[in-house]
Motif scaffolding. Structure first.
Motif, short mmCIF file in Angstrom:
data_model
loop_
_atom_site.label_atom_id
_atom_site.label_comp_id
_atom_site.label_asym_id
_atom_site.label_seq_id
_atom_site.Cartn_x
_atom_site.Cartn_y
_atom_site.Cartn_z
N LEU A 122 -9.36 -11.02 -6.69
CA LEU A 122 -8.68 -11.84 -5.68
C LEU A 122 -7.17 -11.69 -5.78
O LEU A 122 -6.47 -11.57 -4.76
N ILE A 123 -6.64 -11.69 -7.01
CA ILE A 123 -5.19 -11.54 -7.20
C ILE A 123 -4.72 -10.19 -6.68
O ILE A 123 -3.71 -10.09 -5.98
N THR A 125 -6.17 -8.31 -4.42
CA THR A 125 -6.29 -8.30 -2.97
C THR A 125 -5.13 -9.04 -2.32
O THR A 125 -4.57 -8.59 -1.31
N THR A 126 -4.75 -10.18 -2.90
CA THR A 126 -3.63 -10.96 -2.36
C THR A 126 -2.33 -10.18 -2.45
O THR A 126 -1.53 -10.15 -1.50
N ILE A 127 -2.10 -9.53 -3.58
CA ILE A 127 -0.88 -8.72 -3.75
C ILE A 127 -0.84 -7.58 -2.73
O ILE A 127 0.20 -7.33 -2.10
N PHE A 129 -2.31 -7.48 0.15
CA PHE A 129 -2.11 -8.04 1.49
C PHE A 129 -0.63 -8.31 1.76
O PHE A 129 -0.08 -7.89 2.79
N PHE A 130 0.02 -9.01 0.84
CA PHE A 130 1.44 -9.33 1.06
C PHE A 130 2.31 -8.06 1.03
O PHE A 130 3.32 -7.99 1.74
N TRP A 131 1.90 -7.07 0.25
CA TRP A 131 2.65 -5.81 0.26
C TRP A 131 2.53 -5.12 1.61
O TRP A 131 3.52 -4.60 2.14
N SER A 328 -1.89 -5.81 8.88
CA SER A 328 -2.01 -5.92 7.42
C SER A 328 -3.42 -6.32 7.01
O SER A 328 -3.97 -5.78 6.05
N THR A 329 -4.02 -7.26 7.74
CA THR A 329 -5.40 -7.63 7.42
C THR A 329 -6.33 -6.45 7.60
O THR A 329 -7.28 -6.25 6.83
N VAL A 332 -5.79 -4.10 4.60
CA VAL A 332 -6.40 -4.64 3.38
C VAL A 332 -7.91 -4.40 3.40
O VAL A 332 -8.51 -4.05 2.37
N GLN A 333 -8.53 -4.56 4.57
CA GLN A 333 -9.96 -4.26 4.67
C GLN A 333 -10.24 -2.79 4.38
O GLN A 333 -11.22 -2.45 3.71
#
Length: 373
Positions: A122-123, A125-127, A129-131, A328-329, A332-333
């Motif tokens: 999760l961490i 994936t979050t990183i 995404f924001f990148w 971005s979403t 990430v996918q």
């Protein structure tokens, strides 16, 4: 009990030479004066290696007997935080031995260490995404492969403008809560912007009145964004019928009479897909379709010029709007899919190697890493 919600206790004691065939352990628990036998098992079983916890949360090589007791199954008046007493009795024929009483009060754990792998994923994936959001804003967008059906929207709107004919857009027969319908309305917003900019006529017949209401606001907002609110009309979106084939027959009649230059069939479609697309094809209209129903895709393939396949339908909003957050979403996918594919290949190779060379530790580590607890 480590990593639980506070309803179980974990009893451990050393295993040793006394664990011979025929010997048994009996576990007793008490909340008051009376003892209850809650477990009995052969002395050579229930070892640390049998506990289903990952290697980073549990030492499977410890020389211990381990018994997990779910207390609500033994005590009707169980309450989290209450103190309970436990003891273990060893029986081997006429030889018996009993441990001293030990009190324990079960309580919930704030953190489940067994799911550390999920937290790390999760961490990461979050990183990522924001990148990707930051990268998209700096670069003015992210690369997304070309989707022919979406690129043809400009051609379809331009053709309608030149011919002076309307554009028909159907969101299908799905409810507003359906993901394909939501994706369809996002495409409708982009189509409406282009239609408003070219001052072309748009008609959106609806199967569901709630979808119609939402689509009205979406189209109105699209006209406002290109400063053509004066060209907006409330009758762009209109209700037809909530009967599947009545809706199809009515829309077919409109298409046959008005002979639109372009037809969009994007959303949730069932048996009416061929009825709609075939009539549109006879008028010579450019047809762009997309649905999540695999059973209807062949009909769209044969009767439409362009068909959105699979996730192209869901990627359309990000593809057309160029909005950094949506792109971005999508990225990430894509990264997630790539990670899953690499993980499957690498994990399979490691498991094969571990099994072939009898590396039990490697096999255990790989299984624990890829298991969702």
């Amino acid at each position: 009990m480590p990593y639980d919600k506070g309803e179980a206790v974990l009893l451990t004691w050393p295993s040793g030479p006394a664990d011979v065939p025929g010997a048994v352990y009996q576990v007793y628990a008490a909340s008051g004066k009376d003892w209850v036998k809650v477990e009995e098992f052969p002395a050579g079983t229930k070892l640390a290696a049998d506990v289903e916890l990952p290697f980073w949360a549990w030492d499977r090589h410890a020389a211990l007997h381990v018994v997990q007791l779910d207390l609500p199954g033994f005590f009707n008046d169980f309450k989290i935080g209450n103190e309970y007493r436990f003891k273990v009795k060893y029986v081997n024929g006429k030889v018996t031995a009993e441990s001293s009483e030990l009190p324990a009060a079960p309580k919930p754990n704030l953190f489940n260490l067994a799911r550390l792998n999920n937290l790390l994923l999760l961490i990461v994936t979050t990183i990522v995404f924001f990148w990707t959001v930051s990268h998209a804003k700096r670069k003015g967008g992210l690369f997304i492969r070309r989707i022919a059906g979406l690129d043809a929207i400009d051609e379809a709107v331009g053709r309608a403008t030149e011919m002076g004919r309307p554009i028909f857009y159907s969101t299908g027969i799905g409810a507003m809560s359906g993901v394909p319908t939501i994706a369809s309305t996002s495409i409708l917003a982009e189509v409406a912007k282009k239609v408003a900019a070219h001052d072309t006529q748009l008609k959106v017949p609806h199967f569901d009145p709630i979808v119609m209401t939402v689509s009205k606001e979406i189209v109105k907002q699209a006209y406002a964004e290109v400063n053509r609110l004066d060209s907006y009309r409330d009758d762009i979106n209109f209700f037809v019928s909530q009967d599947q084939f009545s809706y199809a027959a009515s829309v077919d009649g409109m298409i046959h009479r008005e002979k639109p230059a372009a037809c969009f069939f994007i959303g949730h479609f069932m048996a009416e897909s061929l009825l709609l697309a075939e009539v549109g094809a006879t008028t010579g209209a450019i047809q762009i379709a997309g649905t999540e129903q695999e059973s209807q895709l062949p009909f769209f393939f044969t009767s439409c010029d362009y068909t959105l396949i699979g996730e192209e339908l869901y990627a359309a909003g990000a593809y057309l709007s160029k909005e950094p957050m949506l792109q971005s979403t999508l990225k990430v996918q894509d990264f997630g899919k790539a990670f899953v594919m690499v993980s499957i290949v690498a994990g399979s190779a490691l498991l094969l190697a571990g099994t072939w060379f009898k590396l039990d530790t490697l096999v255990t580590v790989v299984k624990h890493l890829f298991k969702a607890y």
